[in-house]
Design a protein around this motif. Sequence first.
Motif, PDB file in Angstrom:
ATOM      1  N   UNK A 167      37.738  22.096   5.506  1.00  0.00           N
ATOM      2  CA  UNK A 167      37.671  22.486   6.619  1.00  0.00           C
ATOM      3  C   UNK A 167      39.451  22.249   7.369  1.00  0.00           C
ATOM      4  N   UNK A 168      39.240  22.842   8.181  1.00  0.00           N
ATOM      5  CA  UNK A 168      40.919  22.672   8.623  1.00  0.00           C
ATOM      6  C   UNK A 168      40.484  22.416  10.461  1.00  0.00           C
ATOM      7  N   UNK A 169      41.317  21.007  10.979  1.00  0.00           N
ATOM      8  CA  UNK A 169      40.797  20.576  12.195  1.00  0.00           C
ATOM      9  C   UNK A 169      41.852  21.513  13.009  1.00  0.00           C
TER      10      UNK A 169
ATOM     11  N   UNK B 274      38.045  21.766  -2.205  1.00  0.00           N
ATOM     12  CA  UNK B 274      39.237  22.139  -1.513  1.00  0.00           C
ATOM     13  C   UNK B 274      40.056  22.311  -2.231  1.00  0.00           C
ATOM     14  N   UNK B 275      40.193  21.658  -3.218  1.00  0.00           N
ATOM     15  CA  UNK B 275      41.387  21.556  -4.702  1.00  0.00           C
ATOM     16  C   UNK B 275      41.579  23.316  -5.197  1.00  0.00           C
ATOM     17  N   UNK B 276      40.147  22.748  -5.380  1.00  0.00           N
ATOM     18  CA  UNK B 276      40.134  24.606  -6.691  1.00  0.00           C
ATOM     19  C   UNK B 276      40.766  25.695  -5.466  1.00  0.00           C
ATOM     20  N   UNK B 277      40.607  25.903  -4.114  1.00  0.00           N
ATOM     21  CA  UNK B 277      40.978  26.977  -2.903  1.00  0.00           C
ATOM     22  C   UNK B 277      42.006  26.900  -3.895  1.00  0.00           C
ATOM     23  N   UNK B 278      42.709  25.684  -3.965  1.00  0.00           N
ATOM     24  CA  UNK B 278      44.848  25.995  -3.908  1.00  0.00           C
ATOM     25  C   UNK B 278      44.654  26.393  -5.145  1.00  0.00           C
TER      26      UNK B 278
ATOM     27  N   UNK C 272      45.214  18.808  14.030  1.00  0.00           N
ATOM     28  CA  UNK C 272      45.153  17.636  13.334  1.00  0.00           C
ATOM     29  C   UNK C 272      45.436  17.809  11.768  1.00  0.00           C
ATOM     30  N   UNK C 273      45.732  16.046  11.799  1.00  0.00           N
ATOM     31  CA  UNK C 273      46.602  16.148  10.643  1.00  0.00           C
ATOM     32  C   UNK C 273      47.629  16.910  10.109  1.00  0.00           C
ATOM     33  N   UNK C 274      48.460  17.353  10.792  1.00  0.00           N
ATOM     34  CA  UNK C 274      49.440  18.078  10.072  1.00  0.00           C
ATOM     35  C   UNK C 274      49.011  19.474   9.413  1.00  0.00           C
ATOM     36  N   UNK C 275      48.147  19.991  10.039  1.00  0.00           N
ATOM     37  CA  UNK C 275      47.445  20.928   9.093  1.00  0.00           C
ATOM     38  C   UNK C 275      46.345  20.993   7.508  1.00  0.00           C
ATOM     39  N   UNK C 276      46.804  19.844   7.260  1.00  0.00           N
ATOM     40  CA  UNK C 276      46.219  19.749   5.705  1.00  0.00           C
ATOM     41  C   UNK C 276      44.959  19.973   5.834  1.00  0.00           C
ATOM     42  N   UNK C 277      43.966  20.440   5.071  1.00  0.00           N
ATOM     43  CA  UNK C 277      42.846  20.488   4.557  1.00  0.00           C
ATOM     44  C   UNK C 277      41.886  19.613   4.394  1.00  0.00           C
ATOM     45  N   UNK C 278      41.200  19.549   5.412  1.00  0.00           N
ATOM     46  CA  UNK C 278      40.034  18.183   4.487  1.00  0.00           C
ATOM     47  C   UNK C 278      38.271  18.578   3.862  1.00  0.00           C
ATOM     48  N   UNK C 279      39.107  17.838   2.405  1.00  0.00           N
ATOM     49  CA  UNK C 279      37.329  18.184   1.322  1.00  0.00           C
ATOM     50  C   UNK C 279      36.251  18.193   2.183  1.00  0.00           C
ATOM     51  N   UNK C 280      35.302  19.483   1.512  1.00  0.00           N
ATOM     52  CA  UNK C 280      34.178  19.637   1.383  1.00  0.00           C
ATOM     53  C   UNK C 280      33.563  17.608   2.268  1.00  0.00           C
TER      54      UNK C 280
END
Length: 308
Positions: free
Chosen positions: A164-166, A193-197, A226-234
Amino acid sequence: MRAPRGLSRLLLAARGWGRLGAMARYSTEQRGRPNSPDYRLYFKNADGKYISPFHDIPLLAASKEDKEIPAKRAKTTGSEIATEEPLNPIKQDIKKGKLRYVANIFPHKGYIWNYGALPQTWEDPNHTDTITGCCGDNDPIDVCEIGSKVRSSGEIVQVKVLGVLALVDEGETDWKIIAISVDDPEAHKIHDIDDVKKHKPGYLEATVDWFRLYKVPDDKPENHFAFNGEFKDKDFAAEIIKSTHEHWKALLHKKADGGTINCTNVLVSGSPFCCSEEDARSIVQSAPVHVNGDSVSPEVDFWYFCPK
């Protein structure tokens, strides 16, 4: 050719314990004139009953969720979900009396994923998110489905949640779930999300860039995250979905103020907004009959160049 904003939206069912084939039980019915303000796309279940895609399609693709709602189920993509209309059809998005289109922000042409929403979720505009410090945007939670197939407007897809992206959009919390269709050829190797990367390098960076700039052509400021555009995991995403589902349940049982949100539904047991099949049919039949559509504005092919 790209559809007006929102008509390219899908309705997505979060992955549960059901089979993908269950998604095929839903169908759509067009009313009005495509590419015009009166166009509507209504939804039916397998029994041919008109339903609300916002309220009557289970969040989880399994019987377990039916017990948790509970639901009365004896059997059971420029535009947007019409949250303020009975049965919440998909409609053309309108801005200042004109059809609204997704801008082509170089190098991206329109949406860069299948853009949709999770049913039975709601970002409460009266609830301040403890993470973003902002209230919800009064819509179902959005989904970016990153599979290889371009989906049709109103298609219901069973997905695997990845992260998810905030996004903070004009001061409102607007979570963006990243997901992949369970029948996608790469779904077996993309689980978080790491698999997407790893398997789709650059896709997440492009997603942040797209959401940062997509309102600039409308003379609005860049969006923030939020989180400076960092994606959070599932796992983080699952908690966000669970929270917005609880807000939706409160909405459907008059425990939260939905303002202009229309909660008319056919299948949600115990909801004071539940209507009969006959009433639902009357709602759809009162809409203009489907006729041939207008041509799409040349605006859809205009390129915008925004500073990076």
